[in-house]
Design a protein around this motif. Sequence first.
Motif, PDB file in Angstrom:
ATOM      1  N   GLY A 283       0.797  -1.214   0.000  1.00  0.00           N
ATOM      2  CA  GLY A 283       0.000   0.000   0.000  1.00  0.00           C
ATOM      3  C   GLY A 283       0.828   1.260   0.000  1.00  0.00           C
ATOM      4  N   LYS A 284       2.093   1.128  -0.411  1.00  0.00           N
ATOM      5  CA  LYS A 284       2.971   2.285  -0.441  1.00  0.00           C
ATOM      6  C   LYS A 284       3.105   2.796  -1.881  1.00  0.00           C
ATOM      7  CE  LYS A 284       5.726   0.650   3.482  1.00  0.00           C
ATOM      8  NZ  LYS A 284       7.080   0.262   3.947  1.00  0.00           N
ATOM      9  N   PRO A 285       3.309   4.086  -2.049  1.00  0.00           N
ATOM     10  CA  PRO A 285       3.474   4.628  -3.404  1.00  0.00           C
ATOM     11  C   PRO A 285       4.822   4.214  -4.003  1.00  0.00           C
ATOM     12  CG  PRO A 285       3.876   6.341  -1.781  1.00  0.00           C
ATOM     13  CD  PRO A 285       3.382   5.143  -1.009  1.00  0.00           C
ATOM     14  N   VAL A 286       4.815   4.036  -5.300  1.00  0.00           N
ATOM     15  CA  VAL A 286       6.061   3.704  -6.012  1.00  0.00           C
ATOM     16  C   VAL A 286       6.783   5.008  -6.312  1.00  0.00           C
ATOM     17  CG1 VAL A 286       7.061   2.663  -8.074  1.00  0.00           C
ATOM     18  CG2 VAL A 286       5.012   1.660  -7.027  1.00  0.00           C
ATOM     19  N   PRO A 287       8.017   5.163  -5.843  1.00  0.00           N
ATOM     20  CA  PRO A 287       8.752   6.412  -6.071  1.00  0.00           C
ATOM     21  C   PRO A 287       8.899   6.712  -7.567  1.00  0.00           C
ATOM     22  CG  PRO A 287       9.861   5.062  -4.437  1.00  0.00           C
ATOM     23  CD  PRO A 287       8.803   4.203  -5.043  1.00  0.00           C
ATOM     24  N   ILE A 288       8.904   7.985  -7.891  1.00  0.00           N
ATOM     25  CA  ILE A 288       9.006   8.389  -9.290  1.00  0.00           C
ATOM     26  C   ILE A 288      10.320   7.944  -9.909  1.00  0.00           C
ATOM     27  CG2 ILE A 288       9.954  10.648  -8.712  1.00  0.00           C
ATOM     28  CD1 ILE A 288       7.573   9.765 -11.633  1.00  0.00           C
TER      29      ILE A 288
END
Length: 221
Positions: free
Chosen positions: A163-168
Motif C-alpha cells: 500500500g505504499k506509493p512507487v517512487p518516481i
Amino acid sequence: MDMASYRGIASALLCILLAAAQSAAAQRSKLPDHNRYKWRDAEGKLHYADVPTSEAIRLGYEVISPQGIVIRRVERAKTAEELTAARAAQAKAQADLQEAALRSRSDSQMLIAFPNEADLLRTQQQQLDLLDQTIKAARISLRSQEGTLADQLAHADELEQAGKPVPINLTNRILDLREQIDTHRKLIARKEQERVETAERFEADAAHYRKLKLAQEEQQR
C-alpha cells in the motif's frame, strides 16, 4: 566509192556526233548543280526539295547528288520517349562499363591480398568471429538488463502490495530499462541478420575467388 561519197558520209557522221553532244549538254544543263533532298510523307508520297523541310526532318530523308545518286540517308527525328529511352540506355551502358572496371580492380586486389584460398577463408572467419562476439556481448548485456528490470518490477510490486506509493525515480528507472532492453533486442536482431548476410556474401566471394585463381593459373600455363 569515190571521194565525194566518203566526204558525204564523214559529214553526216560529224553532224550526228555534234547533235549527240548538244543533246548531252542539254541534258546536263537540266540537272541541278546542288544536292537535293528526297523523302516520303506519312501517306507514302515522294517529295523533293532543295532544302530539307520540317516534315523531311521529322520523317527522315535522303540526300541526292546532282547526278541523282543517294549520298546520305538521315534517319527520322526521334520522339521525346525515344530520346528518353536512348539517354537511359546510354547511361546504363556507361554505368555497366564503370561497374565492370570496378569489378576488375576489385578482383585484382583480391588476388593480391590473398595469395591462396586459405588466407581468404581465415580472414573471413575472423570477421564472422568478430560479429559473433558482438552478438554474444549484446546478449549478455540484455540478460543483465532483463534481470535488473525483473528486480525493479518486483520491488515496485512489493511497494504496491504494502500500500505504499512507487517512487518516481523507480518508475523512471523501469521505463529506462524497458527502453534499453528494446534497443538491445533490436541491435541483436540486426547483428544476427548481418551475420547471415555476411556469411552468404563470404561464400559467394570464396566461389568467385576460386574462379579467378583458376583463370589466373590457366593464363600462366
